[in-house]
Design a protein around this motif. Structure first.
Motif, mmCIF file in Angstrom:
data_model
loop_
_atom_site.group_PDB
_atom_site.id
_atom_site.type_symbol
_atom_site.label_atom_id
_atom_site.label_comp_id
_atom_site.label_asym_id
_atom_site.label_seq_id
_atom_site.Cartn_x
_atom_site.Cartn_y
_atom_site.Cartn_z
ATOM 1 N N GLN A 246 0.815 -1.219 0.000
ATOM 2 C CA GLN A 246 0.000 0.000 0.000
ATOM 3 C C GLN A 246 0.846 1.264 0.000
ATOM 4 O O GLN A 246 0.412 2.311 -0.482
ATOM 5 N N ARG A 247 2.046 1.205 0.535
ATOM 6 C CA ARG A 247 2.887 2.383 0.616
ATOM 7 C C ARG A 247 3.429 2.792 -0.747
ATOM 8 O O ARG A 247 3.501 3.982 -1.075
ATOM 9 N N THR A 248 3.839 1.814 -1.558
ATOM 10 C CA THR A 248 4.541 2.124 -2.807
ATOM 11 C C THR A 248 3.746 1.807 -4.062
ATOM 12 O O THR A 248 4.084 2.293 -5.138
ATOM 13 N N GLY A 249 2.705 0.961 -3.942
ATOM 14 C CA GLY A 249 1.985 0.532 -5.132
ATOM 15 C C GLY A 249 2.672 -0.608 -5.856
ATOM 16 O O GLY A 249 2.168 -1.113 -6.874
ATOM 17 N N LEU A 250 3.825 -1.042 -5.359
ATOM 18 C CA LEU A 250 4.522 -2.186 -5.932
ATOM 19 C C LEU A 250 3.899 -3.473 -5.410
ATOM 20 O O LEU A 250 3.098 -3.479 -4.475
ATOM 21 N N PHE A 251 4.274 -4.592 -6.022
ATOM 22 C CA PHE A 251 3.864 -5.872 -5.470
ATOM 23 C C PHE A 251 4.526 -6.054 -4.107
ATOM 24 O O PHE A 251 5.618 -5.533 -3.849
ATOM 25 N N ASN A 252 3.864 -6.823 -3.238
ATOM 26 C CA ASN A 252 4.435 -7.038 -1.909
ATOM 27 C C ASN A 252 5.296 -8.295 -1.875
ATOM 28 O O ASN A 252 5.464 -8.996 -2.875
ATOM 29 N N HIS A 253 5.823 -8.594 -0.692
ATOM 30 C CA HIS A 253 6.760 -9.711 -0.540
ATOM 31 C C HIS A 253 6.104 -11.046 -0.888
ATOM 32 O O HIS A 253 6.721 -11.897 -1.537
ATOM 33 N N SER A 254 4.856 -11.230 -0.464
ATOM 34 C CA SER A 254 4.171 -12.502 -0.715
ATOM 35 C C SER A 254 4.007 -12.750 -2.203
ATOM 36 O O SER A 254 4.243 -13.869 -2.700
ATOM 37 N N TYR A 255 3.593 -11.711 -2.928
ATOM 38 C CA TYR A 255 3.432 -11.871 -4.371
ATOM 39 C C TYR A 255 4.774 -12.155 -5.039
ATOM 40 O O TYR A 255 4.864 -12.970 -5.964
ATOM 41 N N PHE A 256 5.799 -11.468 -4.582
ATOM 42 C CA PHE A 256 7.144 -11.697 -5.127
ATOM 43 C C PHE A 256 7.551 -13.164 -5.002
ATOM 44 O O PHE A 256 8.096 -13.753 -5.940
ATOM 45 N N GLU A 257 7.294 -13.759 -3.833
ATOM 46 C CA GLU A 257 7.650 -15.161 -3.620
ATOM 47 C C GLU A 257 6.940 -16.061 -4.629
ATOM 48 O O GLU A 257 7.544 -16.976 -5.207
ATOM 49 N N GLU A 258 5.642 -15.824 -4.853
ATOM 50 C CA GLU A 258 4.883 -16.634 -5.793
ATOM 51 C C GLU A 258 5.379 -16.419 -7.223
ATOM 52 O O GLU A 258 5.573 -17.384 -7.983
ATOM 53 N N GLY A 292 12.329 12.180 10.103
ATOM 54 C CA GLY A 292 11.184 11.511 10.706
ATOM 55 C C GLY A 292 10.599 10.446 9.788
ATOM 56 O O GLY A 292 10.844 10.414 8.577
ATOM 57 N N HIS A 293 9.787 9.571 10.390
ATOM 58 C CA HIS A 293 9.269 8.412 9.647
ATOM 59 C C HIS A 293 8.266 8.811 8.562
ATOM 60 O O HIS A 293 8.203 8.159 7.512
ATOM 61 N N LEU A 294 7.483 9.864 8.787
ATOM 62 C CA LEU A 294 6.512 10.263 7.767
ATOM 63 C C LEU A 294 7.201 10.693 6.480
ATOM 64 O O LEU A 294 6.805 10.299 5.380
ATOM 65 N N GLN A 295 8.244 11.498 6.611
ATOM 66 C CA GLN A 295 8.983 11.917 5.429
ATOM 67 C C GLN A 295 9.735 10.736 4.824
ATOM 68 O O GLN A 295 9.877 10.630 3.606
ATOM 69 N N GLY A 296 10.211 9.841 5.705
ATOM 70 C CA GLY A 296 10.878 8.642 5.206
ATOM 71 C C GLY A 296 9.933 7.773 4.390
ATOM 72 O O GLY A 296 10.320 7.214 3.348
ATOM 73 N N ASP A 297 8.672 7.681 4.840
ATOM 74 C CA ASP A 297 7.672 6.921 4.078
ATOM 75 C C ASP A 297 7.419 7.561 2.723
ATOM 76 O O ASP A 297 7.197 6.868 1.719
ATOM 77 N N LYS A 298 7.436 8.896 2.674
ATOM 78 C CA LYS A 298 7.249 9.593 1.397
ATOM 79 C C LYS A 298 8.400 9.280 0.430
ATOM 80 O O LYS A 298 8.183 9.116 -0.775
ATOM 81 N N LEU A 299 9.603 9.200 0.980
ATOM 82 C CA LEU A 299 10.754 8.857 0.144
ATOM 83 C C LEU A 299 10.613 7.437 -0.395
ATOM 84 O O LEU A 299 10.872 7.177 -1.577
ATOM 85 N N ILE A 300 10.196 6.502 0.471
ATOM 86 C CA ILE A 300 9.981 5.121 0.039
ATOM 87 C C ILE A 300 8.936 5.072 -1.074
ATOM 88 O O ILE A 300 9.096 4.370 -2.082
ATOM 89 N N ALA A 301 7.837 5.836 -0.893
ATOM 90 C CA ALA A 301 6.779 5.878 -1.899
ATOM 91 C C ALA A 301 7.302 6.438 -3.219
ATOM 92 O O ALA A 301 6.954 5.956 -4.305
ATOM 93 N N PHE A 302 8.130 7.479 -3.131
ATOM 94 C CA PHE A 302 8.688 8.088 -4.349
ATOM 95 C C PHE A 302 9.557 7.083 -5.111
ATOM 96 O O PHE A 302 9.438 6.947 -6.335
ATOM 97 N N VAL A 303 10.412 6.392 -4.389
ATOM 98 C CA VAL A 303 11.265 5.386 -5.033
ATOM 99 C C VAL A 303 10.408 4.275 -5.629
ATOM 100 O O VAL A 303 10.650 3.790 -6.745
ATOM 101 N N GLY A 304 9.355 3.859 -4.884
ATOM 102 C CA GLY A 304 8.464 2.820 -5.387
ATOM 103 C C GLY A 304 7.788 3.219 -6.678
ATOM 104 O O GLY A 304 7.681 2.419 -7.614
ATOM 105 N N GLU A 305 7.317 4.469 -6.756
ATOM 106 C CA GLU A 305 6.677 4.956 -7.975
ATOM 107 C C GLU A 305 7.658 4.949 -9.149
ATOM 108 O O GLU A 305 7.301 4.601 -10.280
#
Length: 612
Positions: A246-258, A292-305
């Motif tokens: 949900q944070r990045t819009g990428l597939f998650n770990h479970s889907y990656f494994e499959e 802070g974690h909120l800005q860190g989450d935004k960075l993670i989301a940006f990289v994910g996009e």
């Protein structure tokens, strides 16, 4: 019924199967139909046209089923009802008209796939018609006394479709036939059951309500198809949410494994290359701590996009592995192509602007990446993940913001591995710092001697690694000896000496608990064996003791003689050399003793020259 879908890179085995099915289907059609349609009266042709139209409407009313791309249509209810009311020959005529019309409408599908699906229907209709006749069924109204014939016909139709489609996917995916068929039954049984029961309903409607009954049936079937589509759409929506981070819009770990498991199977079956890249954002913790974690989450989301956008353009499966780690699963990319792509992606991220990136050491967004390629010796997805993760580790060790491929720069990898192993062992030896500081210092000195000697000996890189690490860890078993005995100033009592001798066995057991250090066990266990066979723990003699273990015995004894010990006097270097020569042939290997003495004398000479 379930239909076929072919896959790029796998058409060879699929085409062979389709050819065999086509030959069998056309042969059965020709044998069973006998061109009887040339003799049908006009009323029969009216029904044939009506049933063909009904089957076409249901053919275009698709119900999608897993595995992705499977399509189930409910026209089978029309074919089965036609068998029950008009017989197998008429049903084959309806099938022929349906497939010919559908062939001209669906130009996107290859001709051989149309032929294969026609042949599969022909086989099932023929088998079902023969079964109906065999069990005493008579075309016409639904007769209660002939219920076994109807049920057996429905079962044969269902089993025939399941086996024919199951064999196709078994050939394509190289899995087990049982598991393939079980999956098809599990995914489509309810829809099959509805289709087969509806065929009996259609028989009643045709017999008692004629064409109006057929219209009512089409309305009911179309509504059912629409309901199934809605359910499938809901299923896909829920599945997408379950498979998406949900944070990045990428597939998650479970889907990656499959997906990884599926892509490895495809790669092994088709020979198409497959690469996996693991990406880790450099110094993300520093950014997180600062903003802070909120800005860190935004960075993670940006990289994910960014990763998602790039991956979708190149047919790559991008997933968030966890935290600031991402994976890129790259079908059809060999190791070199993968490296070029990931390096371009790294540079693009370096040039991407985002608030606060100036606090990073390089002043920009950066990641380290490790790439591994699926090879013939990869039998489990965890192997490929471990290789990519190990390559990522080497990338980090080279200074970050780099891409490393597994198996490249083997000498560098060996150097980094060795450095890490030394640190791991030193962490264990740090326990000596509170228990016996001298054992800690002794281990470090013996390690330095071994490093020097390993450069002079004619040994391979792996032996050099084992020898030097073995020298560093050789006394680890002394951690089990009581503090009072290790630090005793007086001469040890016999029972105390026996306890000290056990340190080689305890140390060996410690090493064997870690796969990384199990090859070092001989150096721990055998460094107190003597050349004359009077050592411990086994009393090995001469060549029975590994050569490098014999060398370690000399180094260990020399350092013990030349440094202060609580239970023996300290010797000078000259006195220690005399002692070594005196014990050569009894305690020590004579040849290796002279080799070590030559090294020591050369070292002392260099030290003297430096002092001058």
């Amino acid at each position: 019924m379930t239909k076929l879908k072919t896959f790029a890179g796998k058409i060879n085995s699929g085409h062979v199967y389709a050819l065999l099915i086509s030959l069998l289907g056309v042969a059965l059609f020709t044998y069973s139909n006998h061109l009887e349609f040339l003799q049908y009266p006009t009323p029969r042709w009216v029904w044939i046209y009506a049933l063909t139209g009904a089957s076409l409407i249901l053919t275009f009313s698709l119900v999608q089923l897993p595995p992705e791309g499977n399509e189930l249509t409910m026209e089978s209810a029309v074919y089965l009802a036609c068998i029950f009311v008009f017989g197998g020959s008429t049903t084959l005529t309806v099938l022929l008209l349906n497939c010919l019309i559908f062939f001209f409408f669906d130009t996107s599908t290859s001709w051989w796939k149309h032929l294969t699906n026609f042949s599969i229907y022909s086989i099932m209709i023929c088998l079902s018609s023969y079964t109906f006749d065999l069990f005493g069924g008579h075309p016409g109204p639904l007769i209660n006394d002939e219920l076994p014939a109807y049920l057996m016909t429905l079962a044969v139709y269902f089993i025939g479709n399941t086996l024919l489609i199951g064999l196709y996917y078994y050939i394509i995916y190289k899995g087990t036939l049982y598991e393939t068929i079980k999956d098809i039954i599990k995914d489509s049984f309810v829809v099959y059951l509805c289709t087969l029961v509806l065929s009996l309903v259609l028989v009643v409607l045709i017999v008692h309500n004629s064409f109006f009954g057929l219209v009512l049936f089409l309305c009911l079937s179309t509504l059912l198809c629409y309901s199934f589509k809605r359910l499938f759409s809901m299923y896909r929506s829920i599945e997408e949410r379950a498979n998406t981070d949900q944070r990045t819009g990428l597939f998650n770990h479970s889907y990656f494994e499959e997906a990884l498991e599926q892509e490895i199977q495809k790669s092994r079956a088709s020979g198409v290359p497959l690469s996996l890249a693991m990406i880790d954002l450099d110094d993300f913790k520093k950014y997180n701590d600062h903003f802070g974690h909120l800005q860190g989450d935004k960075l993670i989301a940006f990289v994910g996009e960014t990763l998602k956008s790039e991956a979708q353009q190149h047919g790559i499966i991008a997933s968030r592995y966890g935290g600031e780690e991402f994976t890129l699963l790259m079908p059809a990319y060999d190791i070199l192509q993968a490296r070029v792509y990931i390096d371009q992606l790294r540079k693009k991220l370096n040039n991407s602007r985002f608030d606060g990136v100036e606090i990073f050491p390089l002043g920009c967004l950066a990641f380290s990446a490790g790439i591994a390629s699926c090879t013939s010796d990869i039998h489990d997805k965890s192997q490929l993940v471990d290789q990519a993760d190990q390559a990522l580790y080497y990338s980090k060790r080279q200074g970050k913001n780099t891409v490393h491929t597994y198996g490249a720069y083997s000498s560098l990898e060996q150097e980094l591995d060795f450095s890490q192993d030394v640190r791991d062992i030193e962490q264990q030896l740090n326990l000596f710092m509170y228990k016996d500081m001298e054992t800690f210092r002794h281990s470090k000195r013996v390690f330095r001697y071994a490093m020097d000697i390993s450069e002079l000996l004619d040994i391979d890189a792996l032996s050099k690694r084992h020898f030097t690490l073995g020298a560093l860890i050789h006394d680890i078993g002394k951690l089990e000896i009581p503090w009072g005995i290790l630090n005793k100033k007086d001469k040890l009592e016999p029972e105390e000496w026996e306890m000290v001798k056990w340190h080689v066995t305890w140390g060996k057991k410690m090493a064997l608990t870690n796969d990384k250090f199990k090859d070092l066990a001989p150096y721990i266990e055998l460094h107190h064996e003597r050349y004359d066979g009077k050592g411990y723990p086994y009393g090995f003699k001469g060549e029975e003791i590994p050569r490098l273990c014999r060398m370690l015995t000399i180094i260990d004894s020399f350092d013990a003689m030349t440094t202060e010990r609580p239970y023996q006097p300290t010797k000078s270097v000259e006195e220690a050399i005399i002692e070594l020569r005196a014990c050569a042939g009894s305690q020590f290997d004579p040849e290796l003793t002279e080799f070590f003495i030559t090294y020591i004398e050369s070292r002392e000479l260099r030290a003297g020259d430096a002092a001058i």
